[in-house]
Design a protein around this motif. Structure first.
Motif, PDB file in Angstrom:
ATOM      1  N   PHE A 155       8.986  17.735 -13.903  1.00  0.00           N
ATOM      2  CA  PHE A 155       8.476  16.363 -13.715  1.00  0.00           C
ATOM      3  C   PHE A 155       9.590  15.382 -13.364  1.00  0.00           C
ATOM      4  O   PHE A 155      10.735  15.536 -13.806  1.00  0.00           O
ATOM      5  N   GLU A 198       3.054  -3.033 -12.558  1.00  0.00           N
ATOM      6  CA  GLU A 198       3.223  -1.708 -11.950  1.00  0.00           C
ATOM      7  C   GLU A 198       1.899  -0.946 -11.980  1.00  0.00           C
ATOM      8  O   GLU A 198       1.299  -0.795 -13.044  1.00  0.00           O
ATOM      9  N   CYS A 199       1.485  -0.489 -10.826  1.00  0.00           N
ATOM     10  CA  CYS A 199       0.278   0.331 -10.744  1.00  0.00           C
ATOM     11  C   CYS A 199       0.683   1.734 -10.318  1.00  0.00           C
ATOM     12  O   CYS A 199       1.339   1.909  -9.281  1.00  0.00           O
ATOM     13  N   SER A 200       0.340   2.713 -11.125  1.00  0.00           N
ATOM     14  CA  SER A 200       0.792   4.081 -10.863  1.00  0.00           C
ATOM     15  C   SER A 200      -0.354   5.065 -10.981  1.00  0.00           C
ATOM     16  O   SER A 200      -1.281   4.867 -11.782  1.00  0.00           O
ATOM     17  N   LYS A 237       2.239  16.143  -6.178  1.00  0.00           N
ATOM     18  CA  LYS A 237       1.855  17.245  -7.055  1.00  0.00           C
ATOM     19  C   LYS A 237       1.761  18.484  -6.193  1.00  0.00           C
ATOM     20  O   LYS A 237       0.930  18.548  -5.283  1.00  0.00           O
ATOM     21  N   PRO A 283       4.458   9.657  -9.689  1.00  0.00           N
ATOM     22  CA  PRO A 283       4.764  10.871 -10.455  1.00  0.00           C
ATOM     23  C   PRO A 283       5.071  12.062  -9.544  1.00  0.00           C
ATOM     24  O   PRO A 283       4.439  12.225  -8.497  1.00  0.00           O
ATOM     25  N   GLU A 312      -4.534  10.082  -2.573  1.00  0.00           N
ATOM     26  CA  GLU A 312      -3.274   9.578  -3.107  1.00  0.00           C
ATOM     27  C   GLU A 312      -2.884   8.218  -2.551  1.00  0.00           C
ATOM     28  O   GLU A 312      -1.740   7.969  -2.231  1.00  0.00           O
ATOM     29  N   GLU A 313      -3.850   7.329  -2.424  1.00  0.00           N
ATOM     30  CA  GLU A 313      -3.533   6.004  -1.900  1.00  0.00           C
ATOM     31  C   GLU A 313      -3.732   4.953  -2.975  1.00  0.00           C
ATOM     32  O   GLU A 313      -4.718   4.970  -3.706  1.00  0.00           O
ATOM     33  N   ILE A 314      -2.762   4.053  -3.079  1.00  0.00           N
ATOM     34  CA  ILE A 314      -2.884   2.926  -3.998  1.00  0.00           C
ATOM     35  C   ILE A 314      -2.541   1.652  -3.235  1.00  0.00           C
ATOM     36  O   ILE A 314      -1.539   1.606  -2.515  1.00  0.00           O
ATOM     37  N   ILE A 315      -3.386   0.642  -3.371  1.00  0.00           N
ATOM     38  CA  ILE A 315      -3.054  -0.676  -2.815  1.00  0.00           C
ATOM     39  C   ILE A 315      -3.038  -1.650  -3.981  1.00  0.00           C
ATOM     40  O   ILE A 315      -3.999  -1.722  -4.748  1.00  0.00           O
ATOM     41  N   ASN A 327       3.710   6.842 -18.256  1.00  0.00           N
ATOM     42  CA  ASN A 327       4.877   7.511 -17.669  1.00  0.00           C
ATOM     43  C   ASN A 327       5.883   6.454 -17.245  1.00  0.00           C
ATOM     44  O   ASN A 327       5.547   5.548 -16.492  1.00  0.00           O
ATOM     45  N   GLN A 385      -4.482  10.605 -18.458  1.00  0.00           N
ATOM     46  CA  GLN A 385      -3.112  11.059 -18.266  1.00  0.00           C
ATOM     47  C   GLN A 385      -2.816  12.259 -19.170  1.00  0.00           C
ATOM     48  O   GLN A 385      -2.916  12.170 -20.392  1.00  0.00           O
ATOM     49  N   VAL A 429       5.150  16.119  -9.841  1.00  0.00           N
ATOM     50  CA  VAL A 429       4.681  17.212 -10.707  1.00  0.00           C
ATOM     51  C   VAL A 429       4.793  18.508  -9.901  1.00  0.00           C
ATOM     52  O   VAL A 429       3.980  18.769  -9.017  1.00  0.00           O
ATOM     53  N   LYS A 446       8.136  15.657   0.940  1.00  0.00           N
ATOM     54  CA  LYS A 446       6.919  14.854   0.808  1.00  0.00           C
ATOM     55  C   LYS A 446       7.150  13.526   1.507  1.00  0.00           C
ATOM     56  O   LYS A 446       8.172  12.864   1.278  1.00  0.00           O
ATOM     57  N   LYS A 468       0.857  -1.181   0.000  1.00  0.00           N
ATOM     58  CA  LYS A 468       0.000   0.000   0.000  1.00  0.00           C
ATOM     59  C   LYS A 468       0.893   1.231   0.000  1.00  0.00           C
ATOM     60  O   LYS A 468       1.879   1.283   0.748  1.00  0.00           O
ATOM     61  N   ILE A 469       0.565   2.197  -0.840  1.00  0.00           N
ATOM     62  CA  ILE A 469       1.284   3.475  -0.848  1.00  0.00           C
ATOM     63  C   ILE A 469       0.323   4.565  -0.403  1.00  0.00           C
ATOM     64  O   ILE A 469      -0.767   4.691  -0.965  1.00  0.00           O
ATOM     65  N   GLU A 470       0.720   5.341   0.566  1.00  0.00           N
ATOM     66  CA  GLU A 470       0.002   6.577   0.886  1.00  0.00           C
ATOM     67  C   GLU A 470       0.911   7.712   0.455  1.00  0.00           C
ATOM     68  O   GLU A 470       1.992   7.914   1.031  1.00  0.00           O
ATOM     69  N   GLY A 471       0.480   8.413  -0.576  1.00  0.00           N
ATOM     70  CA  GLY A 471       1.324   9.429  -1.201  1.00  0.00           C
ATOM     71  C   GLY A 471       1.768   8.924  -2.565  1.00  0.00           C
ATOM     72  O   GLY A 471       2.958   8.977  -2.896  1.00  0.00           O
ATOM     73  N   ALA A 472       0.808   8.404  -3.353  1.00  0.00           N
ATOM     74  CA  ALA A 472       1.127   7.774  -4.630  1.00  0.00           C
ATOM     75  C   ALA A 472       1.395   8.779  -5.740  1.00  0.00           C
ATOM     76  O   ALA A 472       1.723   8.395  -6.860  1.00  0.00           O
ATOM     77  N   ILE A 473       1.233  10.073  -5.436  1.00  0.00           N
ATOM     78  CA  ILE A 473       1.586  11.125  -6.397  1.00  0.00           C
ATOM     79  C   ILE A 473       2.036  12.345  -5.603  1.00  0.00           C
ATOM     80  O   ILE A 473       1.505  12.623  -4.520  1.00  0.00           O
ATOM     81  N   SER A 515       5.574   0.595  -8.495  1.00  0.00           N
ATOM     82  CA  SER A 515       4.777   1.781  -8.818  1.00  0.00           C
ATOM     83  C   SER A 515       5.704   2.916  -9.220  1.00  0.00           C
ATOM     84  O   SER A 515       6.784   3.085  -8.634  1.00  0.00           O
ATOM     85  N   ASN A 516       5.294   3.657 -10.230  1.00  0.00           N
ATOM     86  CA  ASN A 516       6.007   4.865 -10.625  1.00  0.00           C
ATOM     87  C   ASN A 516       5.258   6.054 -10.041  1.00  0.00           C
ATOM     88  O   ASN A 516       4.176   6.404 -10.519  1.00  0.00           O
ATOM     89  N   THR A 518      -2.116   8.511 -12.155  1.00  0.00           N
ATOM     90  CA  THR A 518      -1.997   9.394 -13.313  1.00  0.00           C
ATOM     91  C   THR A 518      -2.349  10.811 -12.858  1.00  0.00           C
ATOM     92  O   THR A 518      -2.868  10.998 -11.753  1.00  0.00           O
ATOM     93  N   PHE A 519      -2.075  11.797 -13.700  1.00  0.00           N
ATOM     94  CA  PHE A 519      -2.365  13.178 -13.289  1.00  0.00           C
ATOM     95  C   PHE A 519      -2.830  13.995 -14.487  1.00  0.00           C
ATOM     96  O   PHE A 519      -2.502  13.677 -15.630  1.00  0.00           O
TER      97      PHE A 519
END
Lengths: 273, 168
Positions: free
Chosen positions: A124, B162-164, A32, A155, B41-44, A73, A225, A157, A43, A25-30, A152-153, B166-167
């Motif tokens: 970016f 990979e799960c990312s 921006k 991003p 901004e959460e991804i699981i 991306n 995107q 911004v 961040k 799990k990521i909290e802070g997946a972007i 996970s990538n 988008t913006f």
């Protein structure tokens, strides 16, 4: 009866534990954010795994952001990152690797030190998060194995305060698929972002005969995107006139626009039936 | 009353069992559910493939196949991609002593169609999530054996999902 219910509860708990899942799990997946020249921002990104996940090793690194024609991306190493809008040189991340025990979590801190002469527009980058355990396992085990892993990538911004934002674009590679059909025309084009910030765009395509009568039109948007400068996006559309085209001259007019209707570029291409 | 308790308990158990089971071989799972974002901004991302990777059914004479399941929960729009996760990998199964299968390894998601696995520097676009929500899909892996391939050893490949975010 209570005993039966307790036994069933225990069975359910056992089943829940025995189903293996690999992920995170990521909290802070972007990331921006608006930034000021000469400023510094941080961040926090929290990565965690479930109690039923196996011990997992992670790496996270800063990379340039490259965008494919399909809008994906992907991370780019510093030596290959030639984008004038890259944020890679002024971002750092810590820690760059860590091991999570089942149920564990790790906070990663990314920091951006914005140069005073950063310029205008948006910058970016990508924070590239990878798990590395599964790869090792698959290599060791052999036996027609498909090793699987997740990543996970993230991003980055960064919009520069006080900037002049240029949203410009140019249509290139406008083509009609050969052989040209009387029943439908498949059109492809590439829209290059020549500005200094990202945007969502749409492309409108119209088929006209030699008397300038509109026969059919179609449109397509850039999806979820945004198009990142200086990269390009491929658009493929199909025009299906109500009736088969008679012999004569025709033209296809293409217009690329921002979401608010601002025209970025127009082009046309002719063909004969 | 005791019977009712038992029926209720069994119903709960069956429901939980159904939710816990890996995907069925006959009906691909490919479901998206929209949810309201609670944590920004959460991804699981979760894969239920075994920890040590998964075994294909025999590649020779092939095709060797296997399947698993992926689940994603995101509070924003997302994109799922896949590729060969080995540095320099070209999407082909290979052995440590240099044997390489001619046909690329193939993957698919849910009811989609099989795609040749992209090399390490490429990408297979597998799914776009337009809205915040959760998604569960069956992952499929397939390997064809071609005349001329060496059959006397075991082959590996490493698929990175990979799960990312988008913006716009």
């Amino acid at each position: 009866m209570k005993k039966i219910q307790i036994l069933m509860l225990l069975l359910v708990v056992f089943i829940s534990i025995s189903v293996y899942a690999s992920g995170f799990k990521i909290e802070g997946a972007i990331w921006k954010e608006k930034v000021s020249p000469g400023g510094s921002i941080t961040k926090e990104i929290n990565i965690s795994i479930d109690p039923d996940d196996a011990e997992t090793e992670f790496t996270i690194g800063v990379a340039g952001l490259e965008q494919t024609l399909q809008g994906i991306n992907r991370p780019l190493s510093a030596s290959n990152d030639t984008s004038p809008y890259t944020a890679l040189p002024f971002i750092s991340v810590s820690p760059v690797s860590f091991l999570l025990k089942p149920g564990g979590s790790q906070t990663v801190t990314a920091k951006a030190d914005i140069p005073i002469d950063v310029g205008s527009g948006t910058r970016f980058a990508i924070l590239s998060l990878r798990t590395i355990k599964a790869a090792t396992s698959a290599e060791i085990d052999g036996n027609r194995r498909v090793g699987v892993s997740t990543g996970s990538n993230i991003p980055v911004v960064l919009t520069i305060n006080g900037s002049e934002f240029l949203m410009t674009g140019e249509i290139t590679d406008l083509e009609i698929e050969d052989p040209i059909s009387v029943a439908n025309q498949n059109v492809s084009l590439i829209l290059k972002n020549t500005g200094n910030t990202q945007y969502l765009a749409k492309v409108k395509v119209q088929l006209k005969d030699e008397k300038n009568n509109s026969l059919v039109s179609s449109e397509m948007d850039s999806g979820v995107q945004a198009i990142v400068p200086p990269f390009s996006r491929l658009f493929e559309l199909s025009l299906v006139p109500e009736a088969s085209l008679e012999p004569g001259s025709y033209k296809i007019i293409v217009s690329a626009e921002l979401e608010d209707g601002t025209v970025l570029d127009t082009q046309e291409i002719g063909f004969e039936i | 009353m005791a019977k009712l308790d038992l029926i209720v308990s069994l119903a709960v158990l069956i429901t939980i069992l159904a939710l816990s089971m890996p995907s069925s071989a006959v009906s691909p799972v490919d479901k998206t559910v929209e949810v309201t974002a609670t944590i920004p901004e959460e991804i699981i991302i979760d894969l239920d493939e075994a920890e040590d990777g998964i075994s294909l059914s025999p590649i020779y004479p092939g095709p060797g196949v296997a399947e698993g399941r992926i689940s994603i929960l995101s509070t924003g729009p997302w994109m799922l991609t896949a590729k060969d996760g080995t540095a320099g990998g070209d999407g082909r199964m290979r052995t440590s002593d240099g044997h390489v299968l001619f046909r690329k390894h193939q993957i698919k998601l849910g009811s989609g169609s099989y795609k040749d696995l992209a090399g390490n520097s490429g990408y297979n676009l597998m799914k776009i999530g337009l809205l915040p929500g959760s998604y569960i899909g069956t992952t499929y892996y397939r390997q064809y054996f071609t005349v001329g391939d060496y059959a006397g050893t075991d082959y590996n490949v490493f698929v990175m999902w990979e799960c990312s975010a988008t913006f716009d």
